[in-house]
Scaffold this motif. Structure first.
Motif, mmCIF file in Angstrom:
data_model
loop_
_atom_site.group_PDB
_atom_site.id
_atom_site.type_symbol
_atom_site.label_atom_id
_atom_site.label_comp_id
_atom_site.label_asym_id
_atom_site.label_seq_id
_atom_site.Cartn_x
_atom_site.Cartn_y
_atom_site.Cartn_z
ATOM 1 N N ILE A 1 1.339 8.839 5.068
ATOM 2 C CA ILE A 1 2.369 8.468 4.094
ATOM 3 C C ILE A 1 2.252 9.305 2.810
ATOM 4 N N SER A 2 1.010 9.557 2.372
ATOM 5 C CA SER A 2 0.851 10.232 1.077
ATOM 6 C C SER A 2 1.334 11.687 1.109
ATOM 7 N N GLN A 3 1.331 12.308 2.290
ATOM 8 C CA GLN A 3 1.774 13.714 2.343
ATOM 9 C C GLN A 3 3.196 13.882 2.868
ATOM 10 N N ALA A 4 3.859 12.743 3.172
ATOM 11 C CA ALA A 4 5.166 12.834 3.849
ATOM 12 C C ALA A 4 6.198 13.604 3.033
ATOM 13 N N ASP A 5 6.224 13.386 1.707
ATOM 14 C CA ASP A 5 7.312 14.001 0.936
ATOM 15 C C ASP A 5 7.250 15.534 0.954
ATOM 16 N N GLN A 6 6.051 16.082 1.179
ATOM 17 C CA GLN A 6 5.935 17.555 1.258
ATOM 18 C C GLN A 6 6.649 18.115 2.480
ATOM 19 N N TYR A 7 6.753 17.285 3.533
ATOM 20 C CA TYR A 7 7.285 17.804 4.805
ATOM 21 C C TYR A 7 8.663 17.234 5.159
ATOM 22 N N LEU A 8 9.172 16.311 4.310
ATOM 23 C CA LEU A 8 10.491 15.737 4.590
ATOM 24 C C LEU A 8 11.578 16.531 3.866
ATOM 25 N N THR A 9 12.758 16.590 4.470
ATOM 26 C CA THR A 9 13.927 17.117 3.770
ATOM 27 C C THR A 9 14.311 16.102 2.692
ATOM 28 N N LEU A 10 15.144 16.462 1.751
ATOM 29 C CA LEU A 10 15.609 15.509 0.736
ATOM 30 C C LEU A 10 16.359 14.389 1.453
ATOM 31 N N GLY A 11 16.027 13.151 1.172
ATOM 32 C CA GLY A 11 16.669 12.022 1.844
ATOM 33 C C GLY A 11 16.094 11.751 3.231
ATOM 34 N N ASP B 1 -0.071 -7.525 10.165
ATOM 35 C CA ASP B 1 -0.451 -8.000 8.826
ATOM 36 C C ASP B 1 -0.609 -6.850 7.822
ATOM 37 N N GLN B 2 -0.057 -5.681 8.165
ATOM 38 C CA GLN B 2 -0.253 -4.513 7.278
ATOM 39 C C GLN B 2 1.008 -4.098 6.526
ATOM 40 N N SER B 3 2.119 -4.881 6.629
ATOM 41 C CA SER B 3 3.341 -4.384 5.983
ATOM 42 C C SER B 3 3.183 -4.300 4.457
ATOM 43 N N GLU B 4 2.499 -5.273 3.853
ATOM 44 C CA GLU B 4 2.329 -5.242 2.378
ATOM 45 C C GLU B 4 1.611 -3.969 1.922
ATOM 46 N N PRO B 5 0.389 -3.688 2.450
ATOM 47 C CA PRO B 5 -0.260 -2.448 2.004
ATOM 48 C C PRO B 5 0.528 -1.186 2.359
ATOM 49 N N VAL B 6 1.282 -1.213 3.473
ATOM 50 C CA VAL B 6 2.060 -0.021 3.840
ATOM 51 C C VAL B 6 3.224 0.174 2.850
ATOM 52 N N ILE B 7 3.852 -0.923 2.437
ATOM 53 C CA ILE B 7 4.925 -0.834 1.415
ATOM 54 C C ILE B 7 4.336 -0.226 0.138
ATOM 55 N N GLN B 8 3.141 -0.696 -0.217
ATOM 56 C CA GLN B 8 2.426 -0.193 -1.392
ATOM 57 C C GLN B 8 2.197 1.310 -1.291
ATOM 58 N N LEU B 9 1.686 1.729 -0.106
ATOM 59 C CA LEU B 9 1.408 3.158 0.100
ATOM 60 C C LEU B 9 2.689 3.982 -0.043
ATOM 61 N N MET B 10 3.798 3.444 0.486
ATOM 62 C CA MET B 10 5.068 4.189 0.416
ATOM 63 C C MET B 10 5.530 4.291 -1.037
ATOM 64 N N SER B 11 5.426 3.198 -1.792
ATOM 65 C CA SER B 11 5.851 3.246 -3.204
ATOM 66 C C SER B 11 4.982 4.221 -3.984
ATOM 67 N N SER B 12 3.655 4.158 -3.773
ATOM 68 C CA SER B 12 2.760 5.076 -4.497
ATOM 69 C C SER B 12 3.068 6.524 -4.168
ATOM 70 N N ALA B 13 3.586 6.770 -2.943
ATOM 71 C CA ALA B 13 3.894 8.153 -2.543
ATOM 72 C C ALA B 13 5.265 8.578 -3.061
ATOM 73 N N GLY B 14 5.933 7.691 -3.810
ATOM 74 C CA GLY B 14 7.235 8.054 -4.385
ATOM 75 C C GLY B 14 8.381 7.919 -3.397
ATOM 76 N N LEU B 15 8.137 7.231 -2.270
ATOM 77 C CA LEU B 15 9.211 7.058 -1.280
ATOM 78 C C LEU B 15 10.077 5.867 -1.679
ATOM 79 N N THR B 16 11.352 5.912 -1.317
ATOM 80 C CA THR B 16 12.282 4.845 -1.710
ATOM 81 C C THR B 16 12.923 4.220 -0.464
#
Ligand code: GLN
Length: 291
Positions: A235-245, A255-270
């Motif tokens: 998740i933390s490196q995804a934005d480097q390899y994703l196209t815009l959007g 039971d991991q959706s909460e920490p995964v949501i956290q990881l996505m927000s910290s990585a700047g994903l929306t």
């Protein structure tokens, strides 16, 4: 064993659950006689050749010892395809079909609303930790307009994945590369979708020593830590390899959706969304690189 036992008596003398015994015996009939499963009923008085009997006995005792049915058969159905599987790869799970469906629905959206600058271009998809190739190949099969790169650090897994691509006639759509997560990729590569079912079981989870999981490669199941370390790298490196959007979709524990949501927000994903599997468990989370 009595060498003259009919199929009917082999089944009734077997200590396995009846459904499992029928699957294994049908496999023997297919392999040795090219007979369909219905022969279990229509030819229930048939006596197996010594070679076929030996096969049956070995499958029966390996199953009694707990070996997964998919490894005994050497194949497993997943989404719209059948995959070759063996002890070097995770057995594809029904809940992972949700991950495939989420990606297919994104591909459909991208195809229906082509950006003027991208008209006619194929969707580019990255599958991280592909194992048997299940996710990448199921996507390729249902989305002929997609081009995929699939990575795995295990050479054994990639050999099986490549064999599957060949059997399914999908080699032209999926390129397999060896390495850990993003490591084998060129830094300039960009994808419309990144998808992954990484090892997310925590090292002390008792499930690892139960059922089929005992026979599967532990590196495909657990990160040997909290269960979140591979998800974090991905998740933390995804934005480097994703196209815009672009979209990232990961599978995780119920039971991991909460920490995964956290990881996505910290990585700047929306646009972070959690999707439930057929059992109603949080199973897949998606996020986007801001457009
Ligand atoms: N979903 C699998 C299971 O619970 C685990 C697969 C994984 O760790 N990615 O058995």
């Amino acid at each position: 064993m009595d060498a003259t036992q009919s199929l009917k008596s082999l089944l009734s003398n077997c200590t396995l659950p009846a459904s499992e015994a029928r699957i294994l015996l049908a496999h023997v009939l297919e392999k040795h006689y090219q007979l369909p499963r219905s022969a279990l009923l229509s030819r229930d008085d048939m006596v197996l050749s010594p070679a076929a009997q030996e096969d049956w006995q070995s499958l029966e005792s390996r199953r009694i010892d707990g070996e997964p049915i998919a490894y005994l058969l050497g194949k497993k159905g997943f989404h719209d395809i059948e995959l070759i599987v063996g002890p070097g790869v995770l057995i594809p799970r029904p809940e992972t079909e949700l991950l495939v469906d989420v990606v297919l629905s994104e591909i459909r959206k991208l195809t229906e609303l082509p950006k003027p600058d991208k008209q006619g271009e194929p969707c580019k998809i990255l599958d991280l930790g592909t194992g048997s190739g299940a996710i990448a190949l199921a996507i390729a099969k249902s989305a002929p307009n997609a081009l995929l790169i699939a990575t795995d650090q295990s050479e054994d897994a990639l050999n099986i994945a490549q064999l599957n691509a060949k059997e399914l006639g999908l080699e032209h759509q999926v390129t397999f590369v060896q390495g850990s997560w993003y490591q084998p990729l060129d830094a300039a590569m960009r994808f419309d979708v990144i998808v992954s079912n990484p090892p997310y079981i925590a090292n002390l989870d008792p499930h690892l020593s139960q059922g089929d999981l005992r026979f599967e490669p532990s590196s495909a199941l657990t990160d040997f830590a909290s269960g979140l370390t591979c998800l974090e790298v991905i998740i933390s490196q995804a934005d480097q390899y994703l196209t815009l959007g672009g979209l990232i979709a990961v599978e995780h524990g119920f039971d991991q959706s909460e920490p995964v949501i956290q990881l996505m927000s910290s990585a700047g994903l929306t646009d972070v969304e959690v999707h439930q599997d057929l059992a109603g468990h949080d199973r897949v989370t998606t996020g986007r690189r801001p457009a």
